[in-house]
Design an enzyme around this catalytic site. Structure first.
Site, PDB file in Angstrom:
ATOM      1  N   GLY A  11     -26.689  -7.204 -44.418  1.00 27.00           N
ATOM      2  CA  GLY A  11     -25.650  -7.409 -44.919  1.00 27.00           C
ATOM      3  C   GLY A  11     -25.789  -8.666 -44.333  1.00 27.00           C
ATOM      4  O   GLY A  11     -24.388 -10.021 -44.589  1.00 27.00           O
TER       5      GLY A  11
ATOM      6  N   TYR B 154     -21.548  -8.783 -60.148  1.00 24.44           N
ATOM      7  CA  TYR B 154     -20.969  -9.125 -59.211  1.00 24.44           C
ATOM      8  C   TYR B 154     -20.511 -10.862 -59.458  1.00 24.44           C
ATOM      9  O   TYR B 154     -19.216 -11.562 -59.072  1.00 24.44           O
ATOM     10  CB  TYR B 154     -21.464  -9.179 -57.905  1.00 24.44           C
ATOM     11  CG  TYR B 154     -22.501  -7.893 -57.798  1.00 24.44           C
ATOM     12  CD1 TYR B 154     -22.228  -7.275 -57.524  1.00 24.44           C
ATOM     13  CD2 TYR B 154     -24.147  -8.656 -57.819  1.00 24.44           C
ATOM     14  CE1 TYR B 154     -22.783  -5.925 -57.333  1.00 24.44           C
ATOM     15  CE2 TYR B 154     -24.855  -7.158 -57.720  1.00 24.44           C
ATOM     16  CZ  TYR B 154     -24.349  -6.047 -57.102  1.00 24.44           C
ATOM     17  OH  TYR B 154     -24.768  -5.230 -57.254  1.00 24.44           O
TER      18      TYR B 154
ATOM     19  N   GLU C 107     -32.026  -4.609 -40.304  1.00 18.96           N
ATOM     20  CA  GLU C 107     -32.157  -4.303 -41.850  1.00 18.96           C
ATOM     21  C   GLU C 107     -32.146  -5.052 -42.621  1.00 18.96           C
ATOM     22  O   GLU C 107     -31.197  -4.897 -43.642  1.00 18.96           O
ATOM     23  CB  GLU C 107     -31.707  -2.075 -41.793  1.00 18.96           C
ATOM     24  CG  GLU C 107     -31.702  -1.490 -41.237  1.00 18.96           C
ATOM     25  CD  GLU C 107     -30.745  -0.526 -41.735  1.00 18.96           C
ATOM     26  OE1 GLU C 107     -30.037  -0.508 -42.447  1.00 18.96           O
ATOM     27  OE2 GLU C 107     -30.751   0.636 -41.023  1.00 18.96           O
ATOM     28  N   PRO C 108     -33.026  -6.268 -42.368  1.00 22.04           N
ATOM     29  CA  PRO C 108     -31.903  -7.649 -43.465  1.00 22.04           C
ATOM     30  C   PRO C 108     -32.913  -7.225 -44.210  1.00 22.04           C
ATOM     31  O   PRO C 108     -34.343  -6.470 -44.666  1.00 22.04           O
ATOM     32  CB  PRO C 108     -32.462  -8.349 -42.914  1.00 22.04           C
ATOM     33  CG  PRO C 108     -33.797  -8.139 -41.916  1.00 22.04           C
ATOM     34  CD  PRO C 108     -33.403  -6.797 -41.575  1.00 22.04           C
ATOM     35  N   GLY C 109     -32.280  -7.478 -45.564  1.00 18.78           N
ATOM     36  CA  GLY C 109     -32.999  -7.046 -47.093  1.00 18.78           C
ATOM     37  C   GLY C 109     -32.785  -8.563 -48.103  1.00 18.78           C
ATOM     38  O   GLY C 109     -33.351  -9.655 -47.512  1.00 18.78           O
ATOM     39  N   ARG C 110     -31.530  -9.135 -48.279  1.00 22.38           N
ATOM     40  CA  ARG C 110     -31.105 -10.414 -48.766  1.00 22.38           C
ATOM     41  C   ARG C 110     -32.071 -11.582 -48.256  1.00 22.38           C
ATOM     42  O   ARG C 110     -32.280 -12.059 -48.645  1.00 22.38           O
ATOM     43  CB  ARG C 110     -30.084 -10.512 -49.209  1.00 22.38           C
ATOM     44  CG  ARG C 110     -29.349 -11.643 -50.155  1.00 22.38           C
ATOM     45  CD  ARG C 110     -28.197 -11.964 -50.209  1.00 22.38           C
ATOM     46  NE  ARG C 110     -27.404 -10.702 -49.990  1.00 22.38           N
ATOM     47  CZ  ARG C 110     -27.032 -10.167 -51.125  1.00 22.38           C
ATOM     48  NH1 ARG C 110     -26.738 -11.234 -52.616  1.00 22.38           N
ATOM     49  NH2 ARG C 110     -25.709  -8.595 -51.582  1.00 22.38           N
TER      50      ARG C 110
ATOM     51  N   CYS D  26     -27.649  -8.149 -75.968  1.00 19.81           N
ATOM     52  CA  CYS D  26     -26.308  -7.872 -76.919  1.00 19.81           C
ATOM     53  C   CYS D  26     -25.468  -7.503 -76.244  1.00 19.81           C
ATOM     54  O   CYS D  26     -24.513  -6.317 -76.328  1.00 19.81           O
ATOM     55  CB  CYS D  26     -27.012  -7.156 -78.519  1.00 19.81           C
ATOM     56  SG  CYS D  26     -28.087  -7.311 -79.114  1.00 19.81           S
ATOM     57  N   GLU D  27     -24.867  -8.091 -75.365  1.00 18.68           N
ATOM     58  CA  GLU D  27     -24.120  -8.343 -74.746  1.00 18.68           C
ATOM     59  C   GLU D  27     -23.075  -9.248 -73.999  1.00 18.68           C
ATOM     60  O   GLU D  27     -23.512 -10.419 -73.573  1.00 18.68           O
ATOM     61  CB  GLU D  27     -23.592  -7.305 -73.190  1.00 18.68           C
ATOM     62  CG  GLU D  27     -24.704  -6.342 -73.129  1.00 18.68           C
ATOM     63  CD  GLU D  27     -23.810  -4.482 -72.582  1.00 18.68           C
ATOM     64  OE1 GLU D  27     -23.023  -4.614 -72.025  1.00 18.68           O
ATOM     65  OE2 GLU D  27     -23.915  -3.140 -73.027  1.00 18.68           O
TER      66      GLU D  27
HETATM   67  N1  LLP Z   1     -29.044  -1.635 -44.895  1.00 23.75           N
HETATM   68  C1  LLP Z   1     -28.146  -0.310 -45.377  1.00 23.75           C
HETATM   69  C2  LLP Z   1     -28.084   1.094 -45.136  1.00 23.75           C
HETATM   70  C3  LLP Z   1     -28.188  -0.781 -47.129  1.00 23.75           C
HETATM   71  O1  LLP Z   1     -27.283  -0.205 -47.282  1.00 23.75           O
HETATM   72  C4  LLP Z   1     -28.791  -1.948 -47.187  1.00 23.75           C
HETATM   73  C5  LLP Z   1     -27.669  -2.876 -48.268  1.00 23.75           C
HETATM   74  C6  LLP Z   1     -29.104  -2.456 -46.303  1.00 23.75           C
HETATM   75  C7  LLP Z   1     -29.610  -2.164 -44.926  1.00 23.75           C
HETATM   76  C8  LLP Z   1     -29.622  -4.361 -46.730  1.00 23.75           C
HETATM   77  O2  LLP Z   1     -28.326  -5.644 -47.008  1.00 23.75           O
HETATM   78  P1  LLP Z   1     -28.886  -6.648 -46.917  1.00 23.75           P
HETATM   79  O3  LLP Z   1     -29.452  -6.809 -46.165  1.00 23.75           O
HETATM   80  O4  LLP Z   1     -30.106  -6.735 -48.747  1.00 23.75           O
HETATM   81  O5  LLP Z   1     -27.201  -7.457 -47.103  1.00 23.75           O
HETATM   82  N2  LLP Z   1     -27.039  -5.179 -54.781  1.00 23.75           N
HETATM   83  C9  LLP Z   1     -26.410  -6.372 -54.321  1.00 23.75           C
HETATM   84  C10 LLP Z   1     -26.145  -5.778 -52.814  1.00 23.75           C
HETATM   85  C11 LLP Z   1     -26.450  -4.416 -52.788  1.00 23.75           C
HETATM   86  C12 LLP Z   1     -27.003  -4.647 -51.037  1.00 23.75           C
HETATM   87  C13 LLP Z   1     -26.670  -2.184 -50.842  1.00 23.75           C
HETATM   88  N3  LLP Z   1     -27.373  -2.013 -49.459  1.00 23.75           N
HETATM   89  C14 LLP Z   1     -26.211  -7.265 -55.137  1.00 23.75           C
HETATM   90  O6  LLP Z   1     -27.558  -7.342 -55.374  1.00 23.75           O
HETATM   91  O7  LLP Z   1     -25.852  -8.039 -54.227  1.00 23.75           O
END
Ligand code: LLP
Length: 437
Positions: A254, A331, A288-291, A361-362
């Site tokens: 997050g 978003y 649990e970082p992604g972004r 086409c949107e």
């Molecule tokens: N852990 C859990 C349980 C999650 O559901 C998520 C993301 C993460 C970790 C990783 O979150 P992050 O660090 O990436 O914020 N498609 C959307 C983002 C959806 C995130 C869903 N869950 C976007 O493009 O903004």
């Protein structure tokens, strides 16, 4: 047109990893954008291993000697080579499907570093995860806890689980990616955890050894993490009195990133806001970082096809579409746009508001609206910044469009990590019905 809504274009300052060279060309981590585009075609996703490494390092430094595990959130970018890089950097993984488990195992990421979240894990997915030997299930309902217990018991094993708490906290982000509010579908209400623990702690197929939460994504105000942490800490202390052995505390992902407006939380403040609330030093912190790891480590390069005007409004049509990058359509997310070469002073003066749109086409197929773009010519390249996370992983073949390649650059090297799709790829899984019955 309201002039105040017009965003400034291209300050010639680039963005993270992106710099204009003396030759007036734009470079991403030392690689010339125009050359990458010419070698690999467009649209093209490019990721930098060095930028991923440095974000991870900053998070690990902030965590210091506190026992922790970083579980990379695979949904942000699930390319096998990205998962492999994460494995090499010592990360585990946060997964939400059997498909993500498969990808991790294919990338030889050790199952004992995998945490499985998600509100609707199927029986088959649970079985596959148990057989693989994952570290933890992050359980989101009583029904799921029961299902995991039954399946594990049937396999003669005991699943380690953490209870995902819905802490009922607000995180100031887009409603679609806010997940810790009382009425969101995620987690188990913080008011019900104690009772559930009392009821389920003796079930044969499970061992409850952690608490978890994930309150949303692209969160810039870190106090929200502190608020969630406080709720979990209080529940954890109460559970300990009931015999809970508190091994793991996961605060999910997050952490927000700078999408070009300079707003970015400090990693140290983020970690401090979590740790300040957690009393037990022996509890292993899972993040649990992604972004945060991928977002600004990746870009999307696209080529201008043509320019047109309708109703006095100017459009630049590029060869990437909402099928390649869905975030602006879904978003209304804002991504900084840069041109592949530096603009002369006169070009910069000579800008006008325009939309940067794709060929799909949107009308929702846009990357920037009412953006102060300079005169672009057909054939020019543009870079859509901060697209390493939730870019390719959310892409599709909508409008039967072939997706572009993905490239990982590491120092002077560049590795093609997914080839450009061909028309054959679009129909590879389809079967022709037969009139013979
Ligand atoms: N852990 C859990 C349980 C999650 O559901 C998520 C993301 C993460 C970790 C990783 O979150 P992050 O660090 O990436 O914020 N498609 C959307 C983002 C959806 C995130 C869903 N869950 C976007 O493009 O903004």
């Amino acid at each position: 047109m309201n002039k105040n809504n017009v965003k400034e274009y291209n300050d010639n300052r680039g963005h993270i990893g992106l710099e204009y060279g003396r030759d007036a060309q734009l470079y991403f981590m030392g690689h010339k954008i125009a050359s990458l585009a010419q070698s690999f075609g467009t649209p093209l996703y490019v990721y930098s291993a060095d930028l991923i490494r440095s974000s991870l390092a900053s998070l690990k430094t902030a965590l210091g000697d506190r026992p922790h595990l970083i579980c990379y959130s695979v949904k942000a970018n699930s390319n096998l080579s990205i998962i492999k890089l994460m494995r090499e950097l010592g990360c585990g993984a946060d997964i939400v499907s059997g498909g993500e488990l498969y990808r991790c195992l294919q990338s030889r990421l050790s199952a004992d570093g995998i945490v499985f979240s998600g509100v609707g894990k199927s029986g088959l997915e649970i079985k596959e995860a148990l057989e693989a030997g994952i570290l933890l299930f992050s359980v989101e309902s009583e029904a799921e806890l029961m299902l995991i217990s039954q399946i594990a018991d049937g396999l003669g094993t005991r699943a380690k689980v953490s209870l995902r708490v819905n802490p009922s906290v607000e995180a100031d982000t887009h409603p679609y990616i806010s997940t810790g509010r009382e009425h969101d579908k995620f987690g188990i209400s913080h008011t019900k955890i104690i009772d559930l623990f009392k009821k389920a702690s003796h079930w044969k197929g499970i061992q409850i050894c952690g608490l978890a939460c994930h309150i949303g994504s692209q969160i810039l105000d870190v106090s929200a993490f502190g608020n969630a942490s406080k709720v979990l800490a209080s529940i954890g202390m109460q559970l300990e009195r009931l015999g809970f052995l508190w091994e793991y505390l996961s605060l999910g992902g997050g952490l927000g990133i700078d999408y070009g407006d300079g707003k970015e939380p400090s990693v140290n403040d983020y970690v401090r806001s979590i740790l300040n609330e957690v009393p037990l030093k022996s509890t292993k912190i899972i993040l649990e970082p992604g972004r945060f790891l991928l977002g600004n480590a990746g870009i999307l390069i696209s080529q201008v096809i043509l320019q047109k005007s309708n109703g006095g409004k100017k459009f630049y049509v590029v060869d990437a579409g909402m099928n390649d990058l869905l975030r602006p359509a879904l978003y209304k997310s804002k991504h900084k746009i840069l041109s592949h070469c530096i603009l002369s002073e006169s070009q910069r003066q000579n800008t006008s508001p325009a939309d940067l749109v794709g060929p799909v086409c949107e009308s929702g197929d846009f990357f920037a609206q009412n953006y102060h773009l300079p005169r672009l010519n057909a054939g020019d390249y543009v870079v859509i910044c901060s697209t390493g996370a939730y870019g390719f992983s959310m892409s599709s073949n909508y409008n039967s469009r072939c997706r572009g390649a993905e490239l990982l650059i590491d120092g002077n090297f560049s590795y093609l990590i997914r080839r450009r799709e061909k028309y054959e790829d679009l129909v590879r899984l389809e079967l022709e019905y037969s009139e013979e019955r």
